[in-house]
Write a protein that holds these residues in place. Structure first.
Motif, PDB file in Angstrom:
ATOM      1  N   TYR A  77       0.809  -1.221   0.000  1.00 26.72           N
ATOM      2  CA  TYR A  77       0.000   0.000   0.000  1.00 26.72           C
ATOM      3  C   TYR A  77       0.841   1.270   0.000  1.00 26.72           C
ATOM      4  CZ  TYR A  77       1.137   0.366   4.953  1.00 26.72           C
ATOM      5  OH  TYR A  77       1.803   0.491   6.128  1.00 26.72           O
ATOM      6  N   HIS A  78       1.999   1.219   0.673  1.00 19.72           N
ATOM      7  CA  HIS A  78       2.840   2.410   0.827  1.00 19.72           C
ATOM      8  C   HIS A  78       3.434   2.889  -0.500  1.00 19.72           C
ATOM      9  CE1 HIS A  78       6.336  -0.283   0.508  1.00 19.72           C
ATOM     10  NE2 HIS A  78       5.639  -1.105   1.282  1.00 19.72           N
ATOM     11  N   LYS A  79       3.376   2.049  -1.535  1.00 22.69           N
ATOM     12  CA  LYS A  79       3.874   2.465  -2.846  1.00 22.69           C
ATOM     13  C   LYS A  79       2.937   3.459  -3.522  1.00 22.69           C
ATOM     14  CE  LYS A  79       6.622  -1.659  -3.835  1.00 22.69           C
ATOM     15  NZ  LYS A  79       6.892  -2.760  -4.801  1.00 22.69           N
ATOM     16  N   THR A  81       0.564   5.533  -1.460  1.00 24.83           N
ATOM     17  CA  THR A  81       0.179   6.658  -0.596  1.00 24.83           C
ATOM     18  C   THR A  81       0.921   6.614   0.729  1.00 24.83           C
ATOM     19  OG1 THR A  81      -1.687   7.787   0.452  1.00 24.83           O
ATOM     20  CG2 THR A  81      -1.755   5.387   0.395  1.00 24.83           C
ATOM     21  N   ASP A  82       1.107   7.789   1.301  1.00 21.51           N
ATOM     22  CA  ASP A  82       1.654   7.917   2.654  1.00 21.51           C
ATOM     23  C   ASP A  82       0.565   8.287   3.652  1.00 21.51           C
ATOM     24  OD1 ASP A  82       4.290   7.413   1.795  1.00 21.51           O
ATOM     25  OD2 ASP A  82       4.559   9.506   1.216  1.00 21.51           O
ATOM     26  N   ASP A  85      -1.169   3.972   7.313  1.00 23.82           N
ATOM     27  CA  ASP A  85      -0.025   3.258   7.865  1.00 23.82           C
ATOM     28  C   ASP A  85      -0.248   1.752   7.929  1.00 23.82           C
ATOM     29  OD1 ASP A  85      -1.929   3.175   9.817  1.00 23.82           O
ATOM     30  OD2 ASP A  85      -0.731   4.161  11.361  1.00 23.82           O
ATOM     31  N   GLN A  86      -1.261   1.292   7.209  1.00 26.12           N
ATOM     32  CA  GLN A  86      -1.558  -0.139   7.131  1.00 26.12           C
ATOM     33  C   GLN A  86      -2.510  -0.358   5.955  1.00 26.12           C
ATOM     34  OE1 GLN A  86      -3.711  -1.352  10.722  1.00 26.12           O
ATOM     35  NE2 GLN A  86      -4.333   0.754  11.050  1.00 26.12           N
TER      36      GLN A  86
END
Length: 233
Positions: A77-79, A81-82, A85-86
């Motif tokens: 997911y972190h690719k 959006t920031d 956090d999960q």
């Protein structure tokens, strides 16, 4: 572009009997999904809005209809959006999330049950006009409380191999609302939040949001349309 005329699907079409055009474009999407396209990033700008709606409607289960690769639901997911956090299902604190993507093997079977919330982002503009009736009815039929839609009203950057734009159903927001509202009357307890991505005459992108209210238990309130807070595209 077909933006000012009513949406007129073909009578008699169903999931079991879609149009030849639907089948042809689905095969095109299956090929496109073999690339990096359709990673599910269209949800990003609506994460906060959907979070609020899930809470307001006390939703515990959710179906993402047309989820693409569903990256935001994975540990990747972190690719995209920031802002979280999960993965989304944990961020939204849901008991169950189901992903449906007809062009992706392994996710191409629609669950045979209903969900508190159904979200459908960057999908309906990819459906042939002939098939929009059965597809939108199917969306409603899977929702117990909430249906969240995001629809683009302009051509996409991507094209099929023959040069056809992947946004094959381009209508303005009013045409979409006038089409959706009568279908909602068959599902009076489902509230619809519809966000339309638009391009202004000055070439500026914007997103307009509307709410189609469900009726109360005594069927006293007619379905109404009202503008709600919108986010910039």
């Amino acid at each position: 572009m077909k933006i000012n005329k009513p949406i007129s699907p073909t009578d008699g079409l169903t999931r079991a009997n879609p149009s030849a055009e639907y089948t042809r474009f689905l095969n095109e999407y299956i090929e496109l999904h073999k690339t990096k396209a359709f990673d599910g990033r269209s949800i990003r700008k609506f994460i906060g809005t959907i979070t609020k709606l899930i809470h307001e409607h006390q939703c515990r289960t959710l179906l993402d209809y047309g989820a693409g690769k569903g990256t935001l639901y994975t540990d990747q997911y972190h690719k995209l959006t920031d802002d979280i956090d999960q993965p989304l299902q944990a961020y939204w604190k849901l008991d169950e999330v189901a992903l449906y993507e007809p062009a992706r093997p392994g996710y191409d079977r629609l669950p045979n049950r209903t969900f508190d919330a159904v979200i459908c982002t960057d999908v309906l503009e990819h459906i042939p006009e002939s098939d929009l009736g059965w597809v939108i009815d199917e969306l409603f039929s899977k929702a117990n409380k909430l249906l969240f839609l995001n629809i683009a009203t302009f051509p996409a950057m991507k094209k099929f191999a023959d040069g056809t734009n992947v946004h094959i159903s381009i209508f303005n927001f009013l045409s979409w609302l006038q089409f959706i509202e009568p279908i909602q009357k068959q599902y009076p307890y489902v509230t619809v939040h519809a966000y339309f991505d638009e391009i202004t005459e000055n070439g500026i992108g914007k997103t307009s949001g509307y709410q189609l209210k469900g009726r109360d238990a005594n069927n006293q309130n007619s379905v109404q349309t009202e503008t709600i807070a919108a986010q910039s595209a």
